[in-house]
Design a protein around this motif. Sequence first.
Motif, short mmCIF file in Angstrom:
data_model
loop_
_atom_site.label_atom_id
_atom_site.label_comp_id
_atom_site.label_asym_id
_atom_site.label_seq_id
_atom_site.Cartn_x
_atom_site.Cartn_y
_atom_site.Cartn_z
N ALA A 206 -3.45 13.42 -2.38
CA ALA A 206 -4.00 12.18 -2.94
C ALA A 206 -3.18 10.97 -2.50
CB ALA A 206 -4.03 12.26 -4.46
N ALA A 207 -1.85 11.13 -2.47
CA ALA A 207 -0.99 10.03 -2.04
C ALA A 207 -1.19 9.71 -0.56
CB ALA A 207 0.47 10.38 -2.31
N ILE A 208 -1.31 10.76 0.26
CA ILE A 208 -1.51 10.56 1.70
C ILE A 208 -2.84 9.89 1.98
CG2 ILE A 208 -1.82 11.75 3.91
CD1 ILE A 208 0.19 13.84 2.91
N ILE A 209 -3.88 10.35 1.30
CA ILE A 209 -5.21 9.76 1.49
C ILE A 209 -5.21 8.30 1.06
CG2 ILE A 209 -7.60 9.81 0.66
CD1 ILE A 209 -7.33 12.85 0.51
N THR A 210 -4.57 8.01 -0.08
CA THR A 210 -4.49 6.63 -0.57
C THR A 210 -3.79 5.74 0.45
OG1 THR A 210 -4.43 7.37 -2.87
CG2 THR A 210 -3.65 5.14 -2.41
N GLY A 211 -2.67 6.21 0.97
CA GLY A 211 -1.92 5.42 1.95
C GLY A 211 -2.68 5.22 3.24
N LEU A 212 -3.26 6.29 3.78
CA LEU A 212 -3.98 6.19 5.06
C LEU A 212 -5.22 5.31 4.95
CD1 LEU A 212 -3.73 9.86 6.41
CD2 LEU A 212 -2.43 7.85 7.16
N VAL B 86 0.84 -1.21 0.00
CA VAL B 86 0.00 0.00 0.00
C VAL B 86 0.87 1.26 0.00
CG1 VAL B 86 -1.65 1.35 1.35
CG2 VAL B 86 -1.98 -1.11 1.08
N LEU B 87 1.97 1.21 0.76
CA LEU B 87 2.89 2.36 0.78
C LEU B 87 3.48 2.61 -0.60
CD1 LEU B 87 4.41 4.51 2.40
CD2 LEU B 87 6.14 2.76 2.94
N VAL B 88 3.86 1.55 -1.29
CA VAL B 88 4.40 1.69 -2.65
C VAL B 88 3.35 2.27 -3.58
CG1 VAL B 88 5.27 0.41 -4.65
CG2 VAL B 88 6.08 -0.15 -2.34
N ILE B 89 2.10 1.82 -3.45
CA ILE B 89 1.02 2.35 -4.28
C ILE B 89 0.83 3.83 -4.03
CG2 ILE B 89 -1.47 2.27 -4.70
CD1 ILE B 89 -1.34 -0.74 -4.15
N LEU C 142 3.48 5.73 -5.81
CA LEU C 142 3.20 5.79 -7.24
C LEU C 142 2.12 6.83 -7.55
CD1 LEU C 142 3.25 1.99 -8.18
CD2 LEU C 142 4.99 3.71 -8.66
N VAL C 143 1.12 6.91 -6.67
CA VAL C 143 0.08 7.94 -6.84
C VAL C 143 0.71 9.33 -6.80
CG1 VAL C 143 -1.94 9.00 -5.77
CG2 VAL C 143 -1.80 6.52 -5.95
N ARG C 144 1.66 9.51 -5.88
CA ARG C 144 2.35 10.81 -5.79
C ARG C 144 3.15 11.11 -7.06
NH1 ARG C 144 4.17 14.97 -6.19
NH2 ARG C 144 5.24 16.34 -4.69
N VAL C 145 3.81 10.06 -7.62
CA VAL C 145 4.63 10.25 -8.81
C VAL C 145 3.77 10.63 -10.01
CG1 VAL C 145 6.10 9.07 -10.48
CG2 VAL C 145 6.49 8.75 -8.03
N PHE C 146 2.63 9.93 -10.18
CA PHE C 146 1.83 10.14 -11.37
C PHE C 146 0.91 11.35 -11.29
CE2 PHE C 146 2.69 5.51 -11.86
CZ PHE C 146 3.36 5.60 -13.07
N THR C 147 0.40 11.65 -10.11
CA THR C 147 -0.54 12.75 -9.97
C THR C 147 0.11 14.03 -9.49
OG1 THR C 147 -1.13 12.20 -7.67
CG2 THR C 147 -2.37 11.10 -9.45
#
Length: 287
Positions: free
Chosen positions: A210-216, A194-197, A200-205
Amino acid sequence: MTAIYQRELRSYFHGMTGYVFIAFLLLFSGIYTMFYNLSSGYPNFEYVLQAMTIIFLIAIPILTMRVIAEERRQKTDQLLYTLPVGMTRVVLGKYLAMVTVVAVPCVVMIFYPLLLSTFGTVSFTTAYGALVGFFLLSAALSAIGLLISSLTENQAVAAGLCFGVMLLLYFMSSLSSFVPSSAGASLGALLVTVLVIAILVRVFTRSAPAAIITGLVGEGILFVTYLTASDSFSGLFGRVVDGLSVFARFDTFVDGMFDWTAVIYYLSIIAVALFLAVQSMEKRRWS
């Protein structure tokens, strides 16, 4: 989109990329057919296709490394950004040109089972079902390669990254076996995933929220599920990896089953990879 498709397709055959890719696949298909079917006497052409999947570790980086990275290096991507079409059509045009190149050796290999049938009994249903799966696998890997090419302007870097990703995908199921099957180990491996995902969200977006919300959200769901049903986590990571393995999905076609879930899975990978490639180009366009 048609103009971009035609331009990209011509570029593959004005240079050596298209010829090298097609020759590479046909060379090894001939070698494996001679070894498995003619020398060893196996009537199963699907075994040839299964053995050939390792060729994608080299063939896909060769095919995809220049598709967008070269545009950036030569600064011709600026012309693409000024076209009166969206980046979605640009990416689709480039991708369809790649798929056309991928389809050429697959079309040639249609005749292999027919030739082998002159030496014995061949299961055409299994052979051609595996060939369809082989094409879908190559199309999905090509979409991933296009996505990687959209992240850099250096062909060598794009090829190296693509090779690393292909290598990881190929040995994904084997690597997952090194993770203990205990519930705690599966939880830890999934949390890292999940952390890696999220990264990746941070890299692409380029969006930290968005990356923090995805991870949490992802890690919160895992923790809550673990606290309420920890027994279900035993061996869960291995099962998840096997289900998501791009190469392992192809094995069902080789076993004689036309797996529609695998077809949907490959199409989903293509859609997600192309969507992310579009987002990558859009970010560059507006920056």
